[in-house]
Scaffold this motif. Sequence first.
Motif, short mmCIF file in Angstrom:
data_model
loop_
_atom_site.label_atom_id
_atom_site.label_comp_id
_atom_site.label_asym_id
_atom_site.label_seq_id
_atom_site.Cartn_x
_atom_site.Cartn_y
_atom_site.Cartn_z
N SER A 176 -1.79 11.51 3.19
CA SER A 176 -1.48 12.36 4.35
C SER A 176 -0.98 13.76 4.01
O SER A 176 -0.86 14.60 4.90
N LYS A 180 1.06 14.41 -1.92
CA LYS A 180 0.73 13.01 -2.27
C LYS A 180 -0.61 12.94 -3.00
O LYS A 180 -0.77 12.20 -3.97
N TYR A 195 -5.79 13.42 4.70
CA TYR A 195 -6.18 13.00 6.04
C TYR A 195 -5.05 13.25 7.02
O TYR A 195 -3.91 13.52 6.62
N VAL A 274 -7.32 -9.92 1.64
CA VAL A 274 -6.54 -9.97 0.39
C VAL A 274 -5.13 -10.44 0.74
O VAL A 274 -4.41 -9.74 1.46
N ARG A 326 8.03 7.02 5.37
CA ARG A 326 6.79 7.49 4.73
C ARG A 326 7.05 8.56 3.67
O ARG A 326 6.18 9.37 3.37
N1 NAP Z 1 -2.34 -8.01 1.21
C1 NAP Z 1 -1.37 -8.19 0.35
O1 NAP Z 1 -1.33 -9.18 -0.38
C2 NAP Z 1 -0.28 -7.14 0.30
C3 NAP Z 1 0.66 -7.11 -0.74
C4 NAP Z 1 1.61 -6.08 -0.76
C5 NAP Z 1 1.63 -5.13 0.26
N2 NAP Z 1 0.73 -5.24 1.28
C6 NAP Z 1 0.70 -4.29 2.40
O2 NAP Z 1 0.28 -3.03 1.91
C7 NAP Z 1 0.81 -2.02 2.75
C8 NAP Z 1 1.47 -0.94 1.88
O3 NAP Z 1 2.60 -1.48 1.22
P1 NAP Z 1 3.43 -0.59 0.17
O4 NAP Z 1 4.56 -1.42 -0.29
O5 NAP Z 1 2.52 0.03 -0.80
O6 NAP Z 1 4.00 0.54 1.16
P2 NAP Z 1 4.22 2.12 0.93
O7 NAP Z 1 4.62 2.39 -0.47
O8 NAP Z 1 5.10 2.55 2.03
O9 NAP Z 1 2.76 2.73 1.15
C9 NAP Z 1 2.12 2.69 2.39
C10 NAP Z 1 1.34 3.96 2.61
O10 NAP Z 1 0.73 3.85 3.90
C11 NAP Z 1 0.60 5.14 4.47
N3 NAP Z 1 0.96 5.13 5.91
C12 NAP Z 1 0.13 5.45 6.91
N4 NAP Z 1 0.75 5.34 8.09
C13 NAP Z 1 2.01 4.98 7.83
C14 NAP Z 1 3.13 4.74 8.66
N5 NAP Z 1 3.05 4.84 9.99
N6 NAP Z 1 4.28 4.38 8.07
C15 NAP Z 1 4.35 4.25 6.73
N7 NAP Z 1 3.32 4.46 5.88
C16 NAP Z 1 2.15 4.82 6.44
C17 NAP Z 1 1.51 6.08 3.68
O11 NAP Z 1 0.65 6.99 3.00
P3 NAP Z 1 0.21 8.36 3.68
O12 NAP Z 1 1.46 9.05 4.15
O13 NAP Z 1 -0.48 9.06 2.58
O14 NAP Z 1 -0.70 7.97 4.83
C18 NAP Z 1 2.21 5.20 2.65
O15 NAP Z 1 2.27 5.83 1.38
C19 NAP Z 1 1.76 -2.71 3.72
O16 NAP Z 1 1.11 -2.91 4.95
C20 NAP Z 1 2.05 -4.03 3.04
O17 NAP Z 1 2.42 -5.03 3.96
C21 NAP Z 1 -0.21 -6.22 1.30
#
Ligand code: NAP
Length: 337
Positions: A176, A180, A195, A274, A326
């Motif tokens: 965003s 980043k 984006y 996943v 964020r």
């Molecule tokens: N499927 C699985 O097994 C698994 C395992 C671990 C985590 N996850 C999921 O993966 C996602 C990311 O986890 P993470 O620990 O990497 O989180 P994170 O470090 O906060 O990263 C999430 C990214 O999402 C983007 N984003 C877009 N809209 C957002 C909003 N409204 N609030 C916050 N971030 C937003 C942000 O990037 P921008 O600002 O660049 O848009 C942020 O850097 C979560 O949904 C988590 O539950 C899934």
Amino acid sequence: MKALNCIELAGQEKWSETLQYIEVDDPIPGNNEILIGLKAASVNFPDVLMVQGLYQFQPPMPFIPGAEAAGVVEKVGSGVTDFDEGDHVFVMTGNGCFAEKLVADQSRVQKIPKEMDLQVAAGLAMTYGTSLYALKQRADLQAGETLLVLGAAGGVGLAAVELGKSMGAKVIAAASTQEKVDICLEHGADEGFVYKSGNMNRDEQKEFSNKIKELTGGMGANVVYDPVGGSFSEPAIRATAWEGRYLVIGFAAGEIPKPPLNLALLKSCQIVGVFWGAWTAMFPKENQENFEELFELLEAGKINPRIKDKFKLEDSAKAIAHLAERKATGKVIVEIA
Ligand SMILES: NC(=O)c1ccc[n+]([C@@H]2O[C@H](COP(=O)([O-])OP(=O)(O)OC[C@H]3O[C@@H](n4cnc5c(N)ncnc54)[C@H](OP(=O)(O)O)[C@@H]3O)[C@@H](O)[C@H]2O)c1
């Protein structure tokens, strides 16, 4: 011991008022459990959802947040044979890690090399574990393919960027802000673009798809790694290549999208779920092999976890807020001792 305690679930608005940094009883290990003196913990998106009462698994109240950490074994239960006092470990318990000590079932604990930095270890399992499972076991990413990563500077996103590069893919990072995107380029992404930070309308979604097509010579991305969801998913599927794989990782944008399935038909592409946590429980041997691969990549310098955002244990509520707002890039670490 000192710990962060969540005493009530107050939703998205008032959650931070329900977190208290207090003295609680030291935990005592049972037969198959291990007492760990924690040195560092890390923040993951599920921690945010859990303290808001919005996560798929909710521990009984009150609870100590924090899904993963690293530290040194202090005591083992009588049924524990594979760990000894003094071992360095990381641990994934889903909660309980924003504390000075933690008791965990031995199945949740992973021995690590003594030379591994404990802050790196505290942030390795969930992000790199998820992304390796997603790209290797779920997407079967091949050298020479194009990987598009959304939310690419976040925890799982930046891990996917680095792992994609180490697997020989061409990596396009989308995030965003330019700051980043620049971080992703520093961590090996070949291309990057900014984006919109809020919901996209139809025209903006079209622009987003076109940008991806432009960066892939009109072919689309072979693999799309999407931890964001919301209005980003549908245009990302539209920009997936013929026989591509679109990975459903998470919904950080807050909305679970409902893309039309004709998109999968038109591209002969796969929409691939996943769920790393469930897979680790069902396939511990394969997960162990993935961890060993990650240790090797770390030692070879092929992955380089970004740890710039650090908070003291007493400020762990601020660490959760940092991610929720964020502001996080790479891993947010809670320093414990
Ligand atoms: N499927 C699985 O097994 C698994 C395992 C671990 C985590 N996850 C999921 O993966 C996602 C990311 O986890 P993470 O620990 O990497 O989180 P994170 O470090 O906060 O990263 C999430 C990214 O999402 C983007 N984003 C877009 N809209 C957002 C909003 N409204 N609030 C916050 N971030 C937003 C942000 O990037 P921008 O600002 O660049 O848009 C942020 O850097 C979560 O949904 C988590 O539950 C899934």
